[in-house]
Scaffold this motif. Sequence first.
Motif, PDB file in Angstrom:
ATOM      1  N   THR A 295     -17.245 -18.917  69.030  1.00 14.95           N
ATOM      2  CA  THR A 295     -18.231 -19.616  69.862  1.00 14.95           C
ATOM      3  C   THR A 295     -18.573 -18.757  71.081  1.00 14.95           C
ATOM      4  O   THR A 295     -17.710 -18.055  71.626  1.00 14.95           O
ATOM      5  CB  THR A 295     -17.706 -20.980  70.344  1.00 14.95           C
ATOM      6  OG1 THR A 295     -16.569 -20.798  71.190  1.00 14.95           O
ATOM      7  CG2 THR A 295     -17.313 -21.861  69.162  1.00 14.95           C
ATOM      8  N   TYR A 296     -19.843 -18.826  71.472  1.00 15.43           N
ATOM      9  CA  TYR A 296     -20.339 -18.140  72.677  1.00 15.43           C
ATOM     10  C   TYR A 296     -21.238 -19.112  73.429  1.00 15.43           C
ATOM     11  O   TYR A 296     -21.912 -19.952  72.818  1.00 15.43           O
ATOM     12  CB  TYR A 296     -21.150 -16.890  72.326  1.00 15.43           C
ATOM     13  CG  TYR A 296     -20.356 -15.784  71.687  1.00 15.43           C
ATOM     14  CD1 TYR A 296     -19.790 -14.773  72.463  1.00 15.43           C
ATOM     15  CD2 TYR A 296     -20.189 -15.740  70.309  1.00 15.43           C
ATOM     16  CE1 TYR A 296     -19.073 -13.733  71.861  1.00 15.43           C
ATOM     17  CE2 TYR A 296     -19.482 -14.711  69.709  1.00 15.43           C
ATOM     18  CZ  TYR A 296     -18.919 -13.719  70.489  1.00 15.43           C
ATOM     19  OH  TYR A 296     -18.208 -12.706  69.904  1.00 15.43           O
ATOM     20  N   LEU A 297     -21.259 -18.978  74.737  1.00 10.07           N
ATOM     21  CA  LEU A 297     -22.177 -19.735  75.582  1.00 10.07           C
ATOM     22  C   LEU A 297     -23.151 -18.735  76.196  1.00 10.07           C
ATOM     23  O   LEU A 297     -22.800 -17.958  77.079  1.00 10.07           O
ATOM     24  CB  LEU A 297     -21.403 -20.500  76.670  1.00 10.07           C
ATOM     25  CG  LEU A 297     -22.111 -21.710  77.290  1.00 10.07           C
ATOM     26  CD1 LEU A 297     -22.490 -22.731  76.222  1.00 10.07           C
ATOM     27  CD2 LEU A 297     -21.215 -22.374  78.335  1.00 10.07           C
ATOM     28  N   ARG A 298     -24.386 -18.742  75.697  1.00 11.04           N
ATOM     29  CA  ARG A 298     -25.398 -17.770  76.102  1.00 11.04           C
ATOM     30  C   ARG A 298     -26.353 -18.373  77.136  1.00 11.04           C
ATOM     31  O   ARG A 298     -26.616 -19.587  77.081  1.00 11.04           O
ATOM     32  CB  ARG A 298     -26.206 -17.326  74.876  1.00 11.04           C
ATOM     33  CG  ARG A 298     -25.380 -16.849  73.695  1.00 11.04           C
ATOM     34  CD  ARG A 298     -24.733 -15.533  73.963  1.00 11.04           C
ATOM     35  NE  ARG A 298     -24.093 -15.004  72.727  1.00 11.04           N
ATOM     36  CZ  ARG A 298     -23.375 -13.910  72.686  1.00 11.04           C
ATOM     37  NH1 ARG A 298     -23.186 -13.213  73.798  1.00 11.04           N
ATOM     38  NH2 ARG A 298     -22.844 -13.497  71.559  1.00 11.04           N
ATOM     39  N   PRO A 299     -26.916 -17.540  78.034  1.00  8.42           N
ATOM     40  CA  PRO A 299     -26.599 -16.121  78.224  1.00  8.42           C
ATOM     41  C   PRO A 299     -25.213 -15.927  78.831  1.00  8.42           C
ATOM     42  O   PRO A 299     -24.762 -16.715  79.654  1.00  8.42           O
ATOM     43  CB  PRO A 299     -27.698 -15.640  79.161  1.00  8.42           C
ATOM     44  CG  PRO A 299     -28.202 -16.859  79.843  1.00  8.42           C
ATOM     45  CD  PRO A 299     -27.992 -18.010  78.920  1.00  8.42           C
ATOM     46  N   ASP A 300     -24.585 -14.849  78.394  1.00  8.70           N
ATOM     47  CA  ASP A 300     -23.210 -14.545  78.796  1.00  8.70           C
ATOM     48  C   ASP A 300     -23.192 -13.176  79.481  1.00  8.70           C
ATOM     49  O   ASP A 300     -22.921 -12.151  78.852  1.00  8.70           O
ATOM     50  CB  ASP A 300     -22.304 -14.553  77.562  1.00  8.70           C
ATOM     51  CG  ASP A 300     -20.851 -14.323  77.918  1.00  8.70           C
ATOM     52  OD1 ASP A 300     -20.505 -14.503  79.099  1.00  8.70           O
ATOM     53  OD2 ASP A 300     -20.078 -13.957  77.018  1.00  8.70           O
ATOM     54  N   VAL A 301     -23.490 -13.175  80.768  1.00  7.12           N
ATOM     55  CA  VAL A 301     -23.603 -11.914  81.506  1.00  7.12           C
ATOM     56  C   VAL A 301     -22.251 -11.220  81.618  1.00  7.12           C
ATOM     57  O   VAL A 301     -22.130 -10.002  81.418  1.00  7.12           O
ATOM     58  CB  VAL A 301     -24.203 -12.154  82.908  1.00  7.12           C
ATOM     59  CG1 VAL A 301     -24.304 -10.832  83.671  1.00  7.12           C
ATOM     60  CG2 VAL A 301     -25.569 -12.831  82.789  1.00  7.12           C
ATOM     61  N   ASP A 302     -21.208 -11.984  81.897  1.00  3.37           N
ATOM     62  CA  ASP A 302     -19.878 -11.398  82.096  1.00  3.37           C
ATOM     63  C   ASP A 302     -19.133 -11.173  80.780  1.00  3.37           C
ATOM     64  O   ASP A 302     -18.039 -10.594  80.794  1.00  3.37           O
ATOM     65  CB  ASP A 302     -19.037 -12.305  83.000  1.00  3.37           C
ATOM     66  CG  ASP A 302     -19.654 -12.451  84.386  1.00  3.37           C
ATOM     67  OD1 ASP A 302     -20.313 -11.482  84.824  1.00  3.37           O
ATOM     68  OD2 ASP A 302     -19.485 -13.521  85.008  1.00  3.37           O
ATOM     69  N   LYS A 303     -19.687 -11.635  79.669  1.00  2.91           N
ATOM     70  CA  LYS A 303     -19.069 -11.503  78.342  1.00  2.91           C
ATOM     71  C   LYS A 303     -17.647 -12.068  78.326  1.00  2.91           C
ATOM     72  O   LYS A 303     -16.709 -11.440  77.833  1.00  2.91           O
ATOM     73  CB  LYS A 303     -19.055 -10.038  77.904  1.00  2.91           C
ATOM     74  CG  LYS A 303     -20.460  -9.447  77.747  1.00  2.91           C
ATOM     75  CD  LYS A 303     -20.404  -8.016  77.232  1.00  2.91           C
ATOM     76  CE  LYS A 303     -21.821  -7.477  77.056  1.00  2.91           C
ATOM     77  NZ  LYS A 303     -21.818  -6.084  76.528  1.00  2.91           N
ATOM     78  N   LYS A 304     -17.521 -13.262  78.886  1.00  2.87           N
ATOM     79  CA  LYS A 304     -16.221 -13.925  78.914  1.00  2.87           C
ATOM     80  C   LYS A 304     -16.245 -15.281  78.208  1.00  2.87           C
ATOM     81  O   LYS A 304     -15.286 -16.053  78.322  1.00  2.87           O
ATOM     82  CB  LYS A 304     -15.766 -14.127  80.367  1.00  2.87           C
ATOM     83  CG  LYS A 304     -15.523 -12.830  81.130  1.00  2.87           C
ATOM     84  CD  LYS A 304     -15.058 -13.126  82.551  1.00  2.87           C
ATOM     85  CE  LYS A 304     -14.784 -11.841  83.321  1.00  2.87           C
ATOM     86  NZ  LYS A 304     -14.335 -12.112  84.717  1.00  2.87           N
ATOM     87  N   SER A 305     -17.302 -15.549  77.480  1.00  2.00           N
ATOM     88  CA  SER A 305     -17.430 -16.891  76.895  1.00  2.00           C
ATOM     89  C   SER A 305     -16.957 -16.968  75.445  1.00  2.00           C
ATOM     90  O   SER A 305     -17.038 -18.026  74.829  1.00  2.00           O
ATOM     91  CB  SER A 305     -18.891 -17.346  76.968  1.00  2.00           C
ATOM     92  OG  SER A 305     -19.711 -16.587  76.087  1.00  2.00           O
ATOM     93  N   PRO A 394     -28.761 -12.905  67.455  1.00  2.00           N
ATOM     94  CA  PRO A 394     -28.899 -11.492  67.840  1.00  2.00           C
ATOM     95  C   PRO A 394     -27.651 -10.907  68.473  1.00  2.00           C
ATOM     96  O   PRO A 394     -27.250  -9.793  68.163  1.00  2.00           O
ATOM     97  CB  PRO A 394     -30.067 -11.515  68.824  1.00  2.00           C
ATOM     98  CG  PRO A 394     -30.850 -12.741  68.460  1.00  2.00           C
ATOM     99  CD  PRO A 394     -29.855 -13.739  67.990  1.00  2.00           C
ATOM    100  N   ALA A 395     -27.001 -11.657  69.340  1.00  2.00           N
ATOM    101  CA  ALA A 395     -25.835 -11.115  70.035  1.00  2.00           C
ATOM    102  C   ALA A 395     -24.578 -11.170  69.194  1.00  2.00           C
ATOM    103  O   ALA A 395     -23.622 -10.442  69.446  1.00  2.00           O
ATOM    104  CB  ALA A 395     -25.618 -11.868  71.337  1.00  2.00           C
ATOM    105  N   ALA A 396     -24.577 -12.037  68.180  1.00  2.00           N
ATOM    106  CA  ALA A 396     -23.364 -12.186  67.375  1.00  2.00           C
ATOM    107  C   ALA A 396     -23.077 -10.968  66.536  1.00  2.00           C
ATOM    108  O   ALA A 396     -21.934 -10.684  66.188  1.00  2.00           O
ATOM    109  CB  ALA A 396     -23.494 -13.424  66.478  1.00  2.00           C
ATOM    110  N   GLY A 397     -24.129 -10.229  66.163  1.00  2.00           N
ATOM    111  CA  GLY A 397     -23.916  -9.055  65.325  1.00  2.00           C
ATOM    112  C   GLY A 397     -23.171  -7.938  66.025  1.00  2.00           C
ATOM    113  O   GLY A 397     -22.758  -6.971  65.399  1.00  2.00           O
ATOM    114  N   ALA A 398     -22.995  -8.024  67.331  1.00  2.00           N
ATOM    115  CA  ALA A 398     -22.306  -6.962  68.058  1.00  2.00           C
ATOM    116  C   ALA A 398     -20.805  -7.062  67.972  1.00  2.00           C
ATOM    117  O   ALA A 398     -20.108  -6.211  68.473  1.00  2.00           O
ATOM    118  CB  ALA A 398     -22.746  -6.982  69.521  1.00  2.00           C
TER     119      ALA A 398
END
Length: 402
Positions: A295-305, A394-398
């Motif tokens: 799970t991610y909470l976007r936008p995630d500037v600090d990449k801590k989600s 889009p961001a999940a592929g990273a």
Amino acid sequence: MRGRRGDRMTINIQEHMAINVCPGPIRPIRQISDYFPRRGPGPEAAGGRGCGEAPAHLAPLALAPPAALLGATTPDDGAEVDSYDSDDTTALGTLEFDLLYDRASCTLHCRVLRAKGLKPMDFNGLADPYVKLHLLPGACKANKLKTKTQRNTLNPVWNEELTYSGITDDDITHKVLRISVCDEDKLSHNEFIGEIRVPLRRLKPSQKKHFNICLERQVPLPSPSSMSAALRGISCYLKELEQAEQGPGLLEERGRILLTLSYSSRRHGLLVGIVRCAHLAAMDVNGYSDPYVKTYLRPDVDKKSKHKTCVKKKTLNPEFNEEFFYEMELSTLATKTLEVTVWDYDIGKSNDFIGGVSLGPGARGEAQKHWSDCLHQPDTALERWHTLTSELPPAAGAFPLA
């Protein structure tokens, strides 16, 4: 059979061979007398009648209708049943089953009762039948359910209940349940006998509906990418057929996920519960997957989600029952999007993407409604099923190796 008192009557050998056939059903003829007419015993035995005139008490043999010869039954009066009869389809047999859609638990129950008069598939004039269910359109292998195999019978009785989880009102409106009857063959590919397709929109919530329907043939679409029907057996249902039923512009369905959302006003944050998944797409050669959820909470500037569940081995219906917490004010949360993705874990190579769903202000349908209800009903746990699609955020592929 006797014509005159004390005299034994005989039956013509042609008619005897036509009526008493050995193993396996024959295609019924409407009037057998048109092909093998009954002949009288002769002038002496007939008491002065002509050679071709049978005695008055020897009525022509009454033939049962085709459905009766093949074991089709008449439903009881007052029962809600769907059925039809046809000389072409009845030769495959009939299938009796019940369907029930439980809206409260988001489940679809199919109780496979029995089949009658199935087409013989083996050399002994019998078959080893079993029943498979598929929800269309969708991932064929992921949502397949199967009964046990009944050996050496043309009139099997299963009385088994198969259940689909995560069924929503939208599924009932748009999906079709395909019920296939197949013959199991241990030495070669299983053989297709017949099928039935039931649009789920014919069901009413919490009302069991009984079906007793003749099986139909299914002709696969020709495709250069497919093997011959003789080699594929029941797998002759081509991928092109599924794509044609889904229609252009629709994303491929990869399974379902049950999520719980709750905003805690005391802790000032969002509590996300990953409960379970159902009918995931198989990504491994053994027909299963080793799924886990991120799970991610976007936008995630600090990449801590990022949060991740544990891996469940060799299953398409994993249960996680894990919770993640995102500390955030409600006003800020309203601008975020929760991305939930399911992956197949592989050792020594990149993990395979199974499916994902996004919940937020830009989502659609049930995903948008679930997110909106969570923001407007704080301190309330809201549990909903969501459809996983083949669209990769889009961001999940990273993060393929995470």
